[in-house]
Write a protein that holds these residues in place. Structure first.
Motif, mmCIF file in Angstrom:
data_model
loop_
_atom_site.group_PDB
_atom_site.id
_atom_site.type_symbol
_atom_site.label_atom_id
_atom_site.label_comp_id
_atom_site.label_asym_id
_atom_site.label_seq_id
_atom_site.Cartn_x
_atom_site.Cartn_y
_atom_site.Cartn_z
ATOM 1 N N TYR A 131 0.853 -1.189 0.000
ATOM 2 C CA TYR A 131 0.000 0.000 0.000
ATOM 3 C C TYR A 131 0.890 1.240 0.000
ATOM 4 N N PRO A 132 0.531 2.249 -0.825
ATOM 5 C CA PRO A 132 -0.538 2.261 -1.826
ATOM 6 C C PRO A 132 -0.121 1.474 -3.068
ATOM 7 N N PRO A 133 -1.046 1.311 -4.031
ATOM 8 C CA PRO A 133 -0.683 0.596 -5.258
ATOM 9 C C PRO A 133 0.507 1.260 -5.946
ATOM 10 N N ASP A 134 1.412 0.457 -6.437
ATOM 11 C CA ASP A 134 2.611 0.977 -7.093
ATOM 12 C C ASP A 134 3.108 -0.090 -8.067
ATOM 13 N N PRO A 135 3.010 0.156 -9.374
ATOM 14 C CA PRO A 135 3.369 -0.863 -10.357
ATOM 15 C C PRO A 135 4.807 -1.358 -10.222
ATOM 16 N N GLU A 136 5.749 -0.463 -9.966
ATOM 17 C CA GLU A 136 7.153 -0.887 -9.885
ATOM 18 C C GLU A 136 7.394 -1.773 -8.670
ATOM 19 N N ILE A 137 6.886 -1.358 -7.522
ATOM 20 C CA ILE A 137 7.088 -2.148 -6.303
ATOM 21 C C ILE A 137 6.278 -3.441 -6.370
ATOM 22 N N ALA A 138 5.092 -3.376 -6.979
ATOM 23 C CA ALA A 138 4.312 -4.599 -7.167
ATOM 24 C C ALA A 138 5.082 -5.580 -8.045
ATOM 25 N N GLY A 139 5.751 -5.072 -9.066
ATOM 26 C CA GLY A 139 6.561 -5.934 -9.928
ATOM 27 C C GLY A 139 7.688 -6.600 -9.162
ATOM 28 N N LEU A 140 8.260 -5.855 -8.222
ATOM 29 C CA LEU A 140 9.329 -6.400 -7.389
ATOM 30 C C LEU A 140 8.824 -7.590 -6.579
ATOM 31 N N PHE A 141 7.651 -7.427 -5.964
ATOM 32 C CA PHE A 141 7.123 -8.508 -5.133
ATOM 33 C C PHE A 141 6.460 -9.610 -5.960
ATOM 34 N N ASP A 142 6.005 -9.282 -7.169
ATOM 35 C CA ASP A 142 5.527 -10.328 -8.072
ATOM 36 C C ASP A 142 6.664 -11.281 -8.428
ATOM 37 N N ALA A 143 7.891 -10.743 -8.482
ATOM 38 C CA ALA A 143 9.051 -11.591 -8.749
ATOM 39 C C ALA A 143 9.321 -12.539 -7.591
ATOM 40 N N LEU A 144 8.776 -12.211 -6.413
ATOM 41 C CA LEU A 144 8.974 -13.036 -5.222
ATOM 42 C C LEU A 144 7.735 -13.874 -4.902
ATOM 43 N N GLY A 145 6.796 -13.912 -5.805
ATOM 44 C CA GLY A 145 5.564 -14.659 -5.598
ATOM 45 C C GLY A 145 4.384 -13.922 -6.201
ATOM 46 N N ILE A 146 3.570 -13.319 -5.329
ATOM 47 C CA ILE A 146 2.391 -12.568 -5.762
ATOM 48 C C ILE A 146 2.284 -11.299 -4.932
ATOM 49 N N ALA A 147 2.056 -10.177 -5.589
ATOM 50 C CA ALA A 147 1.798 -8.916 -4.893
ATOM 51 C C ALA A 147 0.300 -8.626 -4.921
ATOM 52 N N VAL A 148 -0.242 -8.232 -3.784
ATOM 53 C CA VAL A 148 -1.642 -7.799 -3.696
ATOM 54 C C VAL A 148 -1.621 -6.304 -3.406
ATOM 55 N N GLN A 149 -2.064 -5.495 -4.380
ATOM 56 C CA GLN A 149 -2.035 -4.045 -4.229
ATOM 57 C C GLN A 149 -3.313 -3.568 -3.548
ATOM 58 N N CYS A 150 -3.159 -2.964 -2.382
ATOM 59 C CA CYS A 150 -4.308 -2.499 -1.593
ATOM 60 C C CYS A 150 -4.676 -1.078 -1.994
ATOM 61 N N GLU A 151 -5.964 -0.854 -2.197
ATOM 62 C CA GLU A 151 -6.442 0.463 -2.608
ATOM 63 C C GLU A 151 -6.610 1.419 -1.437
ATOM 64 N N SER A 152 -6.648 0.894 -0.222
ATOM 65 C CA SER A 152 -6.829 1.742 0.958
ATOM 66 C C SER A 152 -6.018 1.195 2.117
ATOM 67 N N ARG A 153 -5.797 2.061 3.106
ATOM 68 C CA ARG A 153 -5.092 1.612 4.306
ATOM 69 C C ARG A 153 -5.888 0.542 5.042
ATOM 70 N N LYS A 154 -7.212 0.628 4.982
ATOM 71 C CA LYS A 154 -8.049 -0.361 5.646
ATOM 72 C C LYS A 154 -7.803 -1.744 5.047
ATOM 73 N N GLU A 155 -7.746 -1.835 3.723
ATOM 74 C CA GLU A 155 -7.463 -3.120 3.083
ATOM 75 C C GLU A 155 -6.114 -3.666 3.536
ATOM 76 N N TYR A 156 -5.138 -2.794 3.587
ATOM 77 C CA TYR A 156 -3.783 -3.191 3.981
ATOM 78 C C TYR A 156 -3.768 -3.705 5.421
#
Length: 259
Positions: A131-156
């Motif tokens: 959190y928040p959604p970030d394509p570059e950082i999500a790509g980093l964690f996708d390389a380590l498995g799966i990234a779940v991008q949270c749209e809000s702090r509550k989701e996170y």
């Protein structure tokens, strides 16, 4: 590929570095702080791409992306001493620390993403909430498995609370193995049976087309059968209530509503 630096060299740093540098590597250079000298030295010995920095500031100075991987009890003292560059990417994996507090301590116009990596990232099998959604950082964690991008702090925060189920998962396996042993089964045989049983169930839950866990619960519970009996006892004797209350308490702690 960008250089990544880790401020803090604990178990999560070790897991992330191992995952990122497994073949094929997803980063060109990693700088780690010398705080845990043993882990830092072991990573540098294992991977040519890892450099042990002289101190935390050197990590920040030489990294495009800085990962803050320090214990929350010392986070403020460590972060306030560092000088970040405007526009620098910062990923915080510090548990239970508010986003605004991190920004106040950093005192620079940086891009901050919070993440909850789990130890399984070492094998590139981790699921990481960010959190928040970030394509570059999500790509980093996708390389380590799966990234779940949270749209809000509550989701996170909710996913952070759910991640507190790990110890309970293994605890249930332990309780079951204890019961088997007390009833006469050799403990090694119990463990040899329970571990792959639970692994198979988790694999089934992750298959495409699974729409709900309740449907799987029904699928594995024959009417009037043994699975239905255990699940019914679990619910009737307060299992669901105890679990829900525990998650409520964890969420309150994450959100700063309790100690």
């Amino acid at each position: 590929m960008k250089a990544i630096g880790f401020v803090g060299t604990g178990a999560i740093t070790e897991a992330m570095v191992q995952g990122l540098l497994a073949e094929p590597a997803h980063v060109s250079k990693i700088h780690v702080s010398p705080r845990n000298a043993e882990i830092a030295a072991n990573l540098a010995a294992k991977f040519d791409s890892v450099t042990v920095a002289a101190d935390n500031q050197t990590v920040v100075d030489h990294s495009d992306i800085v990962v803050l991987a320090i214990r929350p009890q010392i986070a403020e003292d460590v972060i306030r001493e560092l000088r970040f560059k405007d526009g620098q990417r910062v990923v915080s994996v510090v548990a239970t620390v508010e986003r605004q507090s991190l920004l106040d301590w950093i005192r620079a116009d940086i891009d901050l993403v919070q993440a909850i990596p789990l130890p399984f990232v070492a094998d590139r099998q981790g699921v990481t909430a960010i959190y928040p959604p970030d394509p570059e950082i999500a790509g980093l964690f996708d390389a380590l498995g799966i990234a779940v991008q949270c749209e809000s702090r509550k989701e996170y925060d909710l996913l952070a609370a759910a991640s507190a189920m790990m110890s309970t998962f293994f605890g249930i396996m332990e309780f079951t193995t204890d019961w088997l042993e007390k009833n006469g089964l050799d403990r090694s045989k119990g463990q040899a049976y329970i571990a792959p049983l639970f692994a198979s169930l988790a694999q089934r839950a992750n298959e495409p087309g699974v729409t709900s866990f309740s449907s799987l619960s029904s699928e594995f519970a024959t009417r009037g059968g043994l699975n239905e009996q255990v699940f019914s006892d679990f619910e009737k004797k307060g299992g669901r209530q105890a679990l829900t209350a525990a998650l409520d308490r964890v969420l309150a702690r994450i959100e700063g509503r309790s100690n």
